[in-house]
Design a protein around this motif. Structure first.
Motif, PDB file in Angstrom:
ATOM      1  N   PHE A 178      -3.415  15.477   6.647  1.00  0.00           N
ATOM      2  CA  PHE A 178      -4.274  15.528   7.839  1.00  0.00           C
ATOM      3  C   PHE A 178      -4.575  14.104   8.326  1.00  0.00           C
ATOM      4  O   PHE A 178      -4.439  13.789   9.505  1.00  0.00           O
ATOM      5  CB  PHE A 178      -5.610  16.221   7.513  1.00  0.00           C
ATOM      6  CG  PHE A 178      -5.571  17.727   7.495  1.00  0.00           C
ATOM      7  CD1 PHE A 178      -4.390  18.430   7.352  1.00  0.00           C
ATOM      8  CD2 PHE A 178      -6.755  18.455   7.610  1.00  0.00           C
ATOM      9  CE1 PHE A 178      -4.378  19.816   7.322  1.00  0.00           C
ATOM     10  CE2 PHE A 178      -6.754  19.840   7.585  1.00  0.00           C
ATOM     11  CZ  PHE A 178      -5.560  20.530   7.436  1.00  0.00           C
ATOM     12  N   PHE A 190      -4.473  21.929  12.956  1.00  0.00           N
ATOM     13  CA  PHE A 190      -3.846  22.407  11.721  1.00  0.00           C
ATOM     14  C   PHE A 190      -4.410  23.773  11.332  1.00  0.00           C
ATOM     15  O   PHE A 190      -5.526  24.128  11.710  1.00  0.00           O
ATOM     16  CB  PHE A 190      -4.102  21.415  10.581  1.00  0.00           C
ATOM     17  CG  PHE A 190      -3.586  20.048  10.863  1.00  0.00           C
ATOM     18  CD1 PHE A 190      -2.233  19.807  11.004  1.00  0.00           C
ATOM     19  CD2 PHE A 190      -4.465  18.978  10.991  1.00  0.00           C
ATOM     20  CE1 PHE A 190      -1.754  18.533  11.276  1.00  0.00           C
ATOM     21  CE2 PHE A 190      -4.003  17.700  11.259  1.00  0.00           C
ATOM     22  CZ  PHE A 190      -2.642  17.473  11.405  1.00  0.00           C
ATOM     23  N   PRO A 222      -9.458  20.725  14.809  1.00  0.00           N
ATOM     24  CA  PRO A 222      -8.137  20.370  14.289  1.00  0.00           C
ATOM     25  C   PRO A 222      -7.102  21.415  14.702  1.00  0.00           C
ATOM     26  O   PRO A 222      -7.402  22.615  14.735  1.00  0.00           O
ATOM     27  CB  PRO A 222      -8.333  20.378  12.768  1.00  0.00           C
ATOM     28  CG  PRO A 222      -9.798  20.265  12.552  1.00  0.00           C
ATOM     29  CD  PRO A 222     -10.448  20.911  13.740  1.00  0.00           C
TER      30      PRO A 222
END
Length: 400
Positions: A294, A43, A41
């Motif tokens: 997300f 993030f 990810p």
């Protein structure tokens, strides 16, 4: 070289790591590269989790931990399985390892004898068959075809089982295809497994929380409680909590299996990082408010990539239910010639030419056991994905 172990001859390097490194090397020469090859990810780890780690350091939680994990994290794991999956485990029936890969490796090392077979569902995560080989077992394969949206059909599973089968590894949502099994689809597979009491189930549920639309995640022992005593349910914090570098995987299973894995781990790595474990306690027990954000971002990216790839000459891309990968077929482009003059005979030729010509890094499907396809990770920004897809469209349009 005679000095090295024969076991290494059975093992290939990870294709995903190899392609990611090629992309890094090209970038270092000044080439504009967009890497869609890594399963990570983009993030950052949520602040509450980072703060829990900082507080753990300040409390002095920097010593060795029990081999199978700190009791607080093992209790959090047992509570998670009960709360989210309806699975009743005592905390003593859980184990914490250095990532999900480590959990799987320990389970295989603790159970495989020479000649024991492990069924990997193609397309499979590249590490499964290599870990089986390192542990002295034999990887066998059951294919989930694109016509079935990359979901294993019960008759294919039945065909793959032999008297030597010890494990089947079930990964839903899947790396590399993103395919995820509904309750009915999973039940069809567990019905097959109920007929073969010598076969154990190793789940890889790492992408559990990354499912889209109204899809509901299920895990095998939840769907078929009679498999509970021969299932190792594995999960981790890497993907849903953007904690890839914290290296925490966990599992729950029967007492004798967990004890055997604990013994293996005790002679191998001992307990994993204390600070990472305290962060994972907060990940599992704390607020889950980051998850909708997300999921919304990943779903939007999935839809963008699927749409653009399906508008690309020669590509066919199913829309997956979960994870952050798509697995388009490049079959129609085999035999064509790239702008460099290179004839594309394999999906590896395709991804290498795509990288060299357009600076887009993807991973060839044959390394996951099913091609000609490529795996694209959409765990990066919308802007990068749009630009990467435009480059893929241009590359495919220029093939002759």
């Amino acid at each position: 070289m005679a000095f090295l172990a024969d076991a290494l001859k059975r093992v290939k390097p990870s294709a995903t790591i190899t392609l990611t490194q090629k992309a890094r090397d090209l970038k270092a020469t000044g080439k504009d590269v967009i890497s869609l090859s890594v399963g990570e990810p983009d993030f950052d780890t949520p602040d509450n989790i980072k703060n829990a780690a900082i507080e753990a350091i300040r409390r002095g939680e920097t010593k060795y931990t029990p081999v199978a994990g700190i009791p607080e994290l093992r209790q959090a794991v047992a509570a998670k399985f009960k709360r989210e999956n309806g699975l009743d485990y005592k905390w003593q029936n859980t184990i914490v390892s250095t990532g999900g890969k480590h959990v799987i490796y320990n389970a295989l090392l603790a159970t495989l004898n020479p000649g024991d077979e492990v069924i990997c569902v193609a397309p499979y995560w590249v590490s499964y068959p290599e870990m089986v080989a390192l542990c002295g077992g034999v990887a066998t394969f059951a294919t989930a075809y694109q016509k079935d949206d990359f979901k294993l059909q019960p008759e294919e599973l039945e065909r793959a089982i032999t008297p030597k089968t010890k494990w089947v590894i079930l990964n839903s949502p899947s790396n590399p295809s993103g395919a995820a099994y509904t309750h009915a689809e999973m039940k069809a597979l567990t019905d097959v497994l109920m007929k073969h009491p010598h076969v154990w189930v190793l789940t890889d549920d790492m992408y559990e929380h990354l499912v889209y639309g109204d899809f509901t995640f299920v895990t095998p022992a939840q769907v078929e409680p009679n498999l509970y005593d021969r299932t190792l349910t594995m999960n981790g914090v890497s993907k849903a909590y953007a904690m890839t570098g914290w290296r925490i995987g966990y599992a729950a299973g029967p007492d004798h299996l967990i004890k055997a894995m604990d013994m293996v781990q005790g002679q191998q790595t001992s307990g994993t990082s204390a600070i990472s474990q305290w962060a994972a306690v907060e990940a599992l027990n704390g607020t889950q408010e980051h998850l909708p954000k997300f999921k919304k971002a990943f779903e939007r990216r999935r839809d963008l990539v699927v749409s653009m790839l399906n508008q690309t000459r020669g590509l066919k891309c199913p829309k997956p239910e979960g994870a952050f990968y798509v697995y388009p077929s490049v079959a129609e482009l085999m035999g064509k010639t790239a702008p460099s003059g290179k004839k594309l005979e394999t999906d590896e030729d395709f991804v290498l030419e795509l990288l060299n010509t357009e600076g887009v890094a993807a991973v060839h499907g044959s390394s996951f056991g099913l091609g000609p396809n490529m795996r694209i990770s959409y765990a990066t920004s919308d802007e990068k994905l749009e630009e990467a897809c435009k480059r893929i469209q241009r590359f495919c349009a220029e093939l002759r």
